[in-house]
Enzyme design. Structure first.
Site, PDB file in Angstrom:
ATOM      1  N   ASP A  73       0.844  -1.201   0.000  1.00  0.00           N
ATOM      2  CA  ASP A  73       0.000   0.000   0.000  1.00  0.00           C
ATOM      3  C   ASP A  73       0.876   1.246   0.000  1.00  0.00           C
ATOM      4  O   ASP A  73       2.046   1.209   0.394  1.00  0.00           O
ATOM      5  CB  ASP A  73      -0.922   0.015   1.234  1.00  0.00           C
ATOM      6  CG  ASP A  73      -0.162  -0.102   2.564  1.00  0.00           C
ATOM      7  OD1 ASP A  73       0.781  -0.906   2.645  1.00  0.00           O
ATOM      8  OD2 ASP A  73      -0.504   0.638   3.513  1.00  0.00           O
ATOM      9  N   GLU A 138      -0.059  -1.454   5.643  1.00  0.00           N
ATOM     10  CA  GLU A 138       0.978  -1.069   6.615  1.00  0.00           C
ATOM     11  C   GLU A 138       0.778   0.355   7.069  1.00  0.00           C
ATOM     12  O   GLU A 138       0.935   0.684   8.250  1.00  0.00           O
ATOM     13  CB  GLU A 138       2.375  -1.239   6.003  1.00  0.00           C
ATOM     14  CG  GLU A 138       3.522  -1.135   7.009  1.00  0.00           C
ATOM     15  CD  GLU A 138       3.963   0.275   7.364  1.00  0.00           C
ATOM     16  OE1 GLU A 138       4.606   0.460   8.401  1.00  0.00           O
ATOM     17  OE2 GLU A 138       3.642   1.212   6.602  1.00  0.00           O
TER      18      GLU A 138
HETATM   19 ZN   LIG Z   1       6.520   2.365   4.571  1.00  0.00          ZN
END
Ligand SMILES: [Zn+2]
Length: 394
Positions: A73, A138
């Site tokens: 992401d 994340e």
């Molecule tokens: Zn990162």
């Protein structure tokens, strides 16, 4: 693999708009790169719709396993008009490759993927196995890494390298943890001419606010690298209109923890404070957390830390620093896995992560691949030597 092909893979990754979602498109693209190697075990591990983690395992299953991890992401590009170079194009100008994720962290992700592809392409015999752990989410809470850890994909790792953008001149061996929490105060609305008929939710929330600062300030231990515990109330809201007693108020705080204070210590204190205030007449406070992460303790002299430093020093001809990080990373989740291993953060990066015109130096990106290609077999050798010593001492 030619440098041109390596650059093209990074550009393709940047062109996939995996802004806090749609990581499956990234996972599918990476999986397609491994399609011609049947010996690579490719697994998609779903977190949610369109949000698959990807695990690829190659090498010798009888040897130690090293994890190479990166998140798929990226954060939002924000106002795209503010970018000089379109955020999802992957434009190269001189030595700079631009785009959202160029630094954080599609260059690191591409570098670990290419490292594995090159081992397969050249048929290099490996003394152990390599597992790619490509995660979702994340940036918003490390929940892809949590999913993979819970499913056992990080069990039995002998070491873990997270290709986050530390810059190749830094090896991160310790990191702060995070606790984001929210306190909701529920009162009772009434006309402000008759406050006795209501319960002021803001007044009650302020009881918590006034008590929590001094409570957290009592944590005076400091970490030699990371510093002290940080606590900040960053969001606060409440009330409905000027002539009504507020029925609702809430605040959110961000804490940056250090290894000296495990998160449970903080949870216990916050919960005790809430319980104590809720004893008072009319006070109704509720506490919740969003995706807390433990701090990563780490040892600057751990063999993997020192090995990464040596190799980066040689490949890049610089003096790599062994440092701590103020931010949390996926390592905090993976370290919950069974087994005892060192997790480091080292990857190509620039100081433009999360900014407009984010870029990566093409030179540094290509160097990162070289660093990982040397690090993996050297790590297997290091584990073999350690095991030989352990056997000799039995
Ligand atoms: Zn990162």
């Amino acid at each position: 693999m030619t440098p041109a092909k390596k650059i093209e893979i990074l550009q393709k990754l940047i062109q996939i708009k995996s802004v806090n979602d749609h990581e499956t498109d990234v996972a599918d693209y990476i999986a397609s790169l491994f399609a011609s190697y049947p010996q690579a075990k490719v697994e998609k591990v779903p977190f949610a719709e369109n949000r698959d983690n990807l695990v690829v395992t190659i090498g010798n299953p009888d040897g130690p396993m090293i994890g190479l991890s990166g998140h798929m992401d990226v954060v939002s590009a924000g106002d795209e008009a503010a970018w000089q170079h379109a955020p999802f194009a992957g434009e190269v100008v001189g030595d700079q490759l631009f785009g959202r994720g160029a630094s954080d962290m599609k260059s690191g992700l591409a570098a670990i993927v290419i490292t594995m592809l090159e081992f397969l392409e050249t048929g290099t015999p490996l003394a152990g196995s390599i597992r790619l752990l490509a995660t979702v989410g994340e940036e918003t809470g490390e929940y892809g890494a949590a999913t993979l850890t819970d499913a056992g994909y990080a069990d039995n790792l002998a070491g873990l390298v997270i290709a986050e953008p530390s810059g190749l001149d830094n090896v991160v061996y310790t990191a702060r943890g995070v606790i984001d929490y929210k306190v909701v105060s529920t009162g009772k609305g009434s006309h402000s001419a008759h406050p006795e008929k209501g319960i002021n939710a803001i007044d009650n929330l302020m009881k918590f606010y006034n008590a929590v600062g001094p409570l957290m300030a009592q944590h005076t231990k400091t970490d030699p690298v990371l510093g002290g515990l940080l606590h900040n109330v960053d969001l606060i809201s409440g009330g409905e209109q000027i002539n009504s007693i507020p029925a609702h108020a809430e605040l959110m705080a961000n804490m940056r923890t250090i290894p000296a204070y495990p998160n449970q210590v903080i949870y216990d204190e916050l919960e005790a404070l809430i319980a104590q205030l809720n004893q008072e007449d009319g006070v109704q406070l509720e506490l919740s957390y969003s995706y807390p992460e433990e701090a990563i303790p780490g040892d600057p002299d751990a063999p993997l830390v020192q090995l990464a430093k040596q190799i980066s020093d040689t490949v890049c001809d610089h003096d790599t620093q062994v440092v701590g990080s103020g931010g949390a990373n996926d390592g905090a989740e993976f370290l919950r896995a069974k087994g005892d291993f060192t997790s480091i953060e080292m990857g190509p990066g620039s100081n433009t992560s999360h900014q407009v015109d984010e870029y990566i130096s093409v030179t540094e990106y290509l160097q990162a691949i070289e660093v990982y290609k040397q690090l993996v077999p050297a790590f297997f050798d290091q584990v073999a030597v350690k095991n030989a010593h352990a056997t000799a001492n039995d």
